[in-house]
Design a protein around this motif. Structure first.
Motif, PDB file in Angstrom:
ATOM      1  N   LYS A  98       9.928  -2.379  -9.860  1.00 56.55           N
ATOM      2  CA  LYS A  98       9.529  -3.495 -10.709  1.00 56.55           C
ATOM      3  C   LYS A  98      10.284  -4.145 -11.852  1.00 56.55           C
ATOM      4  CE  LYS A  98       4.832  -3.844  -8.924  1.00 56.55           C
ATOM      5  NZ  LYS A  98       3.483  -3.752  -9.238  1.00 56.55           N
ATOM      6  N   ASP A  99      10.578  -2.814 -12.733  1.00 54.58           N
ATOM      7  CA  ASP A  99      11.145  -3.079 -14.096  1.00 54.58           C
ATOM      8  C   ASP A  99      12.805  -3.596 -13.558  1.00 54.58           C
ATOM      9  OD1 ASP A  99      11.719  -2.177 -17.064  1.00 54.58           O
ATOM     10  OD2 ASP A  99      13.360  -1.339 -15.867  1.00 54.58           O
ATOM     11  N   GLN A 100      13.416  -2.960 -12.486  1.00 53.05           N
ATOM     12  CA  GLN A 100      14.660  -3.486 -12.107  1.00 53.05           C
ATOM     13  C   GLN A 100      14.720  -5.065 -11.677  1.00 53.05           C
ATOM     14  OE1 GLN A 100      17.791  -1.697 -12.233  1.00 53.05           O
ATOM     15  NE2 GLN A 100      16.457  -0.394 -13.565  1.00 53.05           N
ATOM     16  N   TRP A 101      13.639  -5.438 -11.102  1.00 49.75           N
ATOM     17  CA  TRP A 101      13.316  -6.665 -10.594  1.00 49.75           C
ATOM     18  C   TRP A 101      13.530  -7.786 -11.743  1.00 49.75           C
ATOM     19  CZ3 TRP A 101      13.743 -10.584  -7.473  1.00 49.75           C
ATOM     20  CH2 TRP A 101      12.926 -11.849  -7.517  1.00 49.75           C
ATOM     21  N   LEU A 102      12.663  -7.100 -12.784  1.00 51.70           N
ATOM     22  CA  LEU A 102      12.648  -8.037 -14.017  1.00 51.70           C
ATOM     23  C   LEU A 102      14.013  -8.172 -14.703  1.00 51.70           C
ATOM     24  CD1 LEU A 102      11.266  -9.671 -16.387  1.00 51.70           C
ATOM     25  CD2 LEU A 102      10.590  -7.359 -17.483  1.00 51.70           C
ATOM     26  N   GLN A 103      14.885  -7.015 -14.848  1.00 54.66           N
ATOM     27  CA  GLN A 103      15.947  -7.175 -15.290  1.00 54.66           C
ATOM     28  C   GLN A 103      16.894  -8.031 -14.385  1.00 54.66           C
ATOM     29  OE1 GLN A 103      17.993  -3.551 -16.749  1.00 54.66           O
ATOM     30  NE2 GLN A 103      15.941  -2.514 -16.724  1.00 54.66           N
TER      31      GLN A 103
ATOM     32  N   LYS B 225      23.294  -7.980  -3.214  1.00 56.36           N
ATOM     33  CA  LYS B 225      22.809  -8.254  -2.163  1.00 56.36           C
ATOM     34  C   LYS B 225      21.838  -7.164  -1.712  1.00 56.36           C
ATOM     35  CE  LYS B 225      26.342 -11.217  -0.069  1.00 56.36           C
ATOM     36  NZ  LYS B 225      27.277 -11.358   0.830  1.00 56.36           N
ATOM     37  N   ALA B 226      22.226  -5.897  -1.818  1.00 54.06           N
ATOM     38  CA  ALA B 226      21.410  -4.787  -1.519  1.00 54.06           C
ATOM     39  C   ALA B 226      20.142  -4.992  -2.313  1.00 54.06           C
ATOM     40  CB  ALA B 226      22.234  -3.580  -1.643  1.00 54.06           C
ATOM     41  N   LYS B 227      20.358  -5.096  -3.455  1.00 56.37           N
ATOM     42  CA  LYS B 227      19.226  -5.216  -4.532  1.00 56.37           C
ATOM     43  C   LYS B 227      18.099  -6.367  -4.001  1.00 56.37           C
ATOM     44  CE  LYS B 227      21.157  -3.486  -8.646  1.00 56.37           C
ATOM     45  NZ  LYS B 227      21.657  -3.694 -10.054  1.00 56.37           N
ATOM     46  N   LEU B 228      18.724  -7.401  -3.645  1.00 53.30           N
ATOM     47  CA  LEU B 228      17.644  -8.478  -3.039  1.00 53.30           C
ATOM     48  C   LEU B 228      17.108  -8.180  -1.843  1.00 53.30           C
ATOM     49  CD1 LEU B 228      20.507 -11.307  -3.691  1.00 53.30           C
ATOM     50  CD2 LEU B 228      18.142 -11.393  -4.621  1.00 53.30           C
ATOM     51  N   ALA B 229      17.762  -7.218  -0.943  1.00 53.28           N
ATOM     52  CA  ALA B 229      17.214  -6.891   0.251  1.00 53.28           C
ATOM     53  C   ALA B 229      15.988  -5.952  -0.236  1.00 53.28           C
ATOM     54  CB  ALA B 229      18.054  -6.259   1.230  1.00 53.28           C
ATOM     55  N   GLU B 230      16.291  -5.028  -1.160  1.00 52.79           N
ATOM     56  CA  GLU B 230      15.163  -4.202  -1.423  1.00 52.79           C
ATOM     57  C   GLU B 230      13.965  -4.940  -2.137  1.00 52.79           C
ATOM     58  OE1 GLU B 230      14.384   0.308  -3.325  1.00 52.79           O
ATOM     59  OE2 GLU B 230      16.259  -1.017  -4.120  1.00 52.79           O
ATOM     60  N   PHE B 231      14.386  -5.976  -3.069  1.00 52.73           N
ATOM     61  CA  PHE B 231      13.002  -6.800  -3.684  1.00 52.73           C
ATOM     62  C   PHE B 231      12.351  -7.610  -2.765  1.00 52.73           C
ATOM     63  CE2 PHE B 231      16.569  -6.931  -7.442  1.00 52.73           C
ATOM     64  CZ  PHE B 231      15.868  -5.673  -7.970  1.00 52.73           C
ATOM     65  N   TYR B 232      13.236  -8.005  -1.475  1.00 53.46           N
ATOM     66  CA  TYR B 232      12.754  -8.712  -0.622  1.00 53.46           C
ATOM     67  C   TYR B 232      11.694  -7.978   0.183  1.00 53.46           C
ATOM     68  CZ  TYR B 232      11.777 -11.746   3.650  1.00 53.46           C
ATOM     69  OH  TYR B 232      11.421 -12.569   4.571  1.00 53.46           O
ATOM     70  N   LEU B 233      12.216  -6.772   0.520  1.00 57.16           N
ATOM     71  CA  LEU B 233      11.250  -5.884   1.409  1.00 57.16           C
ATOM     72  C   LEU B 233       9.957  -5.278   0.647  1.00 57.16           C
ATOM     73  CD1 LEU B 233      11.415  -3.829   3.904  1.00 57.16           C
ATOM     74  CD2 LEU B 233      12.339  -2.216   2.544  1.00 57.16           C
TER      75      LEU B 233
ATOM     76  N   ASP C 275      21.443  -7.194   7.053  1.00 57.84           N
ATOM     77  CA  ASP C 275      20.284  -6.383   7.866  1.00 57.84           C
ATOM     78  C   ASP C 275      19.010  -5.978   6.609  1.00 57.84           C
ATOM     79  OD1 ASP C 275      19.108  -4.841  10.246  1.00 57.84           O
ATOM     80  OD2 ASP C 275      19.224  -3.449   8.488  1.00 57.84           O
ATOM     81  N   VAL C 276      18.283  -6.149   6.484  1.00 54.05           N
ATOM     82  CA  VAL C 276      17.324  -6.063   5.153  1.00 54.05           C
ATOM     83  C   VAL C 276      17.140  -4.349   5.173  1.00 54.05           C
ATOM     84  CG1 VAL C 276      14.967  -6.335   4.394  1.00 54.05           C
ATOM     85  CG2 VAL C 276      16.102  -8.149   5.229  1.00 54.05           C
ATOM     86  N   GLN C 277      16.814  -3.863   6.249  1.00 56.95           N
ATOM     87  CA  GLN C 277      16.484  -2.493   6.020  1.00 56.95           C
ATOM     88  C   GLN C 277      17.693  -1.565   5.680  1.00 56.95           C
ATOM     89  OE1 GLN C 277      13.601  -1.106   6.886  1.00 56.95           O
ATOM     90  NE2 GLN C 277      12.468  -2.680   7.691  1.00 56.95           N
ATOM     91  N   LEU C 278      18.895  -1.752   6.278  1.00 55.83           N
ATOM     92  CA  LEU C 278      20.127  -1.107   5.878  1.00 55.83           C
ATOM     93  C   LEU C 278      20.480  -1.400   4.324  1.00 55.83           C
ATOM     94  CD1 LEU C 278      21.920   0.987   7.425  1.00 55.83           C
ATOM     95  CD2 LEU C 278      23.445  -0.793   7.652  1.00 55.83           C
ATOM     96  N   MET C 279      20.530  -2.583   4.040  1.00 58.03           N
ATOM     97  CA  MET C 279      20.937  -2.783   2.798  1.00 58.03           C
ATOM     98  C   MET C 279      19.772  -2.494   1.616  1.00 58.03           C
ATOM     99  SD  MET C 279      23.742  -4.381   2.678  1.00 58.03           S
ATOM    100  CE  MET C 279      24.094  -5.748   1.569  1.00 58.03           C
TER     101      MET C 279
ATOM    102  N   HIS D 132      19.721   2.974  -6.517  1.00 54.59           N
ATOM    103  CA  HIS D 132      18.531   3.068  -7.899  1.00 54.59           C
ATOM    104  C   HIS D 132      18.339   4.301  -8.341  1.00 54.59           C
ATOM    105  CE1 HIS D 132      17.281  -1.389  -7.332  1.00 54.59           C
ATOM    106  NE2 HIS D 132      17.938  -1.262  -8.297  1.00 54.59           N
ATOM    107  N   GLU D 133      18.238   5.340  -7.379  1.00 56.18           N
ATOM    108  CA  GLU D 133      18.077   6.661  -7.869  1.00 56.18           C
ATOM    109  C   GLU D 133      18.918   7.343  -8.417  1.00 56.18           C
ATOM    110  OE1 GLU D 133      15.067   8.168  -7.563  1.00 56.18           O
ATOM    111  OE2 GLU D 133      14.058   7.498  -5.815  1.00 56.18           O
ATOM    112  N   GLU D 134      20.319   7.054  -8.215  1.00 55.80           N
ATOM    113  CA  GLU D 134      21.301   7.545  -8.922  1.00 55.80           C
ATOM    114  C   GLU D 134      21.291   6.938 -10.454  1.00 55.80           C
ATOM    115  OE1 GLU D 134      24.730   9.650 -10.022  1.00 55.80           O
ATOM    116  OE2 GLU D 134      23.553  10.010  -8.412  1.00 55.80           O
ATOM    117  N   LYS D 135      21.249   5.841 -10.381  1.00 55.20           N
ATOM    118  CA  LYS D 135      20.990   4.944 -11.549  1.00 55.20           C
ATOM    119  C   LYS D 135      20.111   5.406 -12.531  1.00 55.20           C
ATOM    120  CE  LYS D 135      20.388   0.170 -13.457  1.00 55.20           C
ATOM    121  NZ  LYS D 135      20.297  -1.224 -13.541  1.00 55.20           N
ATOM    122  N   ARG D 136      18.687   5.631 -12.028  1.00 57.84           N
ATOM    123  CA  ARG D 136      17.526   6.213 -12.651  1.00 57.84           C
ATOM    124  C   ARG D 136      17.711   7.458 -13.293  1.00 57.84           C
ATOM    125  NH1 ARG D 136      11.622   6.862 -10.505  1.00 57.84           N
ATOM    126  NH2 ARG D 136      12.656   7.601  -8.550  1.00 57.84           N
ATOM    127  N   ALA D 137      18.529   8.374 -12.720  1.00 62.95           N
ATOM    128  CA  ALA D 137      18.858   9.715 -13.024  1.00 62.95           C
ATOM    129  C   ALA D 137      19.913   9.449 -14.518  1.00 62.95           C
ATOM    130  CB  ALA D 137      19.770  10.556 -12.160  1.00 62.95           C
TER     131      ALA D 137
END
Length: 241
Positions: A23-28, A60-68, A87-91, A99-104
């Motif tokens: 949700k924080d990433q979505w806001l940013q 695009k991959a972020k948008l897929a995750e936000f949409y999912l 493909d929504v799932q793959l993206m 995001h996990e790498e970025k969070r670390a």
């Protein structure tokens, strides 16, 4: 404004749960898009399609995750998002990995900032006599005097409102925060539970001094602040005096 907002978000500790982090990433992402493109996206699937067509693969991959996860275009299910994303799932999976790498990395950056950006206290005035003289000149001005004393009364009233609202809860919250700090942070952290406890005890005599002196009160002892107490290493008798 967008750059300030992004900077403020970067000073926050990374969320422990992935849901809150996303949700924080979505806001940013929305702030960044609004700043760069001057639009408020995701109001309809046409805007979503256009943004996907003009975005990098990572976005695009972020948008897929936000949409999912029902953040982008919430509860809109009458069209096929794969037309814009491949493909929504793959993206979305690719975005999760990123995001996990970025969070670390963000956690490491926050820890570095905590260790290297101490909260400073304003130094003492070079010429306190000049301040006293200017303050006395102010206190003798009948046009300013009433307003100044009234502002003091409002400051006292505001503190008392906060004291009544929070009570001991603020001290308990300070203790909880303190218990999460590492030793390397505790030894340099000025705002400790002990200092807060002592400051709350000093408040009554501090307010009494303000009320007794009125326009002659100058509460500009900064280093260290009168309420928060002296720096570490000062003898207790000296601090009381």
């Amino acid at each position: 404004m967008a750059s300030w907002a992004m900077e403020a978000l970067q000073y926050r500790q990374s969320a422990k749960s992935y849901g809150l982090y996303l949700k924080d990433q979505w806001l940013q992402f929305q702030i960044k898009t609004l700043a760069q493109r001057g639009i408020t996206p995701f109001q309809n699937y046409g805007q979503f399609m256009h943004l996907c067509d003009t975005s990098s693969a990572e976005d695009k991959a972020k948008l897929a995750e936000f949409y999912l996860h029902n953040m982008a275009l919430p509860d809109m299910n009458f069209w096929d998002p794969n037309a814009a994303l491949g493909d929504v799932q793959l993206m979305a999976m690719a975005s999760w990995m990123s995001h996990e790498e970025k969070r670390a990395v963000e956690i490491q950056q926050i820890m570095a900032k905590e260790l290297n950006e101490p909260l400073l206290i304003r130094v003492e005035l070079e010429d306190p006599l000049a301040l006293i003289y200017s303050h006395q000149h102010l206190a003798k001005n009948p046009q300013v005097l009433l307003d100044y004393v009234e502002r003091q009364a409002r400051a006292i009233a505001h503190f008392e409102d906060m004291e009544g609202l929070f009570g001991d809860d603020c001290l308990h919250a300070c203790i909880r925060r303190w218990n999460t700090l590492s030793y390397s942070l505790k030894i340099r952290e000025y705002h400790s539970p002990t200092r807060m406890r002592k400051a709350l005890v000093r408040v009554s005599i501090y307010k009494q001094s303000m009320q007794n002196l009125k326009a002659n009160w100058i509460g500009l002892k900064f280093s260290p602040p009168l309420l928060s107490g002296l720096l570490e290493g000062v003898k207790e008798e000296e601090e009381k005096m």
